[in-house]
Design an enzyme around this catalytic site. Sequence first.
Site, PDB file in Angstrom:
ATOM      1  CB  CYS A   1      36.784  71.871 -12.298  1.00  0.00           C
ATOM      2  SG  CYS A   1      37.828  71.132 -13.553  1.00  0.00           S
TER       3      CYS A   1
ATOM      4  CB  CYS B   1      40.072  70.027 -11.612  1.00  0.00           C
ATOM      5  SG  CYS B   1      39.569  71.202 -12.806  1.00  0.00           S
ATOM      6  CG  ASP B   2      38.478  69.459  -7.916  1.00  0.00           C
ATOM      7  OD1 ASP B   2      39.718  69.513  -7.971  1.00  0.00           O
ATOM      8  OD2 ASP B   2      37.763  70.466  -7.801  1.00  0.00           O
TER       9      ASP B   2
END
Length: 337
Positions: A147, A150-151
Site C-alpha cells: 500500500c 499508506c506507507d
Amino acid sequence: MSDTTTRDRETVVIIGSGPAGWTAAIYAARAQLDPLVFEGAGSRTMIPGGQLMFTTEVENYPGFREGVTGQDLMMEMRAQAERFGTRIVTEDIVEVDFGQRPFLLRSSRGKEVKADSVIVATGANARWIGVPNEERLAQSGGGVSACAVCDGALPHFRNAVLAVVGGGDSAMEDALYLTKFAREVILIHRRDEFRASKIMVDRALANDKIKVMWNTVVTEVVGDDVITGLKLEDTVTGEARSIEVQGLFVAIGHSPNTAFLNDQVELKENGYVATPGSWRTATSVPGVFAAGDVMDDYFRQAITAAGTGCMAALEAERWLAHGGVEESAGAGVGTAS
Ligand code: NAP
C-alpha cells in the site's frame, strides 16, 4: 465509530464498507429495511472503507468534476448511509451459518447476530508475490508494503530508490505517488506491455523519476531488518541479476475476501463469489446476496461496486417482500429508487 445495539433479529445485514456496502446500506435504509452494517475492524492491509481508503485521487467517479480523494468519497458514502438510519458496527464478521434460518453471523468480538438476509460486500485484499523475505519484511515494517498510499510517506522511503511490482493501474498509481518522496522509482513488470489504462501508462512513462524494467520478476527480497535489494530474473532470457532498493511496493492485484464464508456460498474457480447471471447479485444461498469486488472479477471499479451494491439491496428487498421466496431468474426489480 458508532457501535449500536443490534436487534434480536435483523432484516438485512451488510458485511463490508466499501462503495458496494455503503450503497447497499443507503438503498436498504431508504427502503425502511433498517440495515445493520459490519464495517470491519481494520488491519494493516484493510480498513473500514475498503480499498478506496488507500487510493489518492479518484478521477473517474461521476459527479466529481475535479476528482475526489478515496477517503472523502468513502466518508461521504458512510455519512449518507447513516443519515437514513443505518446502524454500524466496527467489527468483522468471522463466521457464518447459512444452514439455519434466520442466518447466524458471528463477529470478531463474539457478537451473534440473526439475519433474514445478508449482503456480502467484503471486497478484496492485496496479493503478495510469494518470494523469500517478502512476508517477513512486510509484517515487520522492514520496507515491504502492498500500500503505497499508506506507507509511501514514511521517513524510510524519503529520497530513496523504490521498486513497484505490477503492470496494472494500481502499479502506475503507486509508482506516480511514490515519486513525491523517492529519488527513483523502478517499475518492475513481468511482460513487455502494461495492463493499465492508457492515461495512467502515459503519466507514468512521462515521469522522469520512473524507470521501467520490462520482462522482469522478483525472485527474492534481500535484507535482514530492512530491505536492501531485490534478486530479479529476466522472464525472456532467464538471466538473474540483483538491484539495490530501499523499498518494495507490491501492486499485483487483489484476492476476494471470502474465507469467513467457509465454503457455504458457491465460489467461482478464481475464488470470487458466484452469482447466477452477470446482472444479478443473488448467490447460491437464497437470501444471501453479493456485491462489489468480492463477486466482480471483471470491472472492479468503485462505480461498478456501488452499482452492484444498489442491485443487491434491491434484490434483497424484493426477496424479503416475497417472503423469502427466491425470484425466478430474469424477473425485474420493480422498486422505486
Ligand atoms: P490488475 O489490473 O489485475 O493488474 C495486476 C498486475 O500485476 C498485472 O499487470 C499483472 O501482470 C501483475 N501481476 C499479477 N500477478 C503477478 C505476480 N505474481 N508477479 C508479478 N506480477 C504480477 O490489478 P490492479 O492494478 O490492482 O487493478 C485492479 C482494478 O482496479 C482494475 O480494474 C483497475 O483498472 C482498477 N484500478 C483503477 C485505478 C484508477 O483508475 N486510478 C487505480 C487502481 C486500480 P500481467 O499484466 O502480466 O497479468
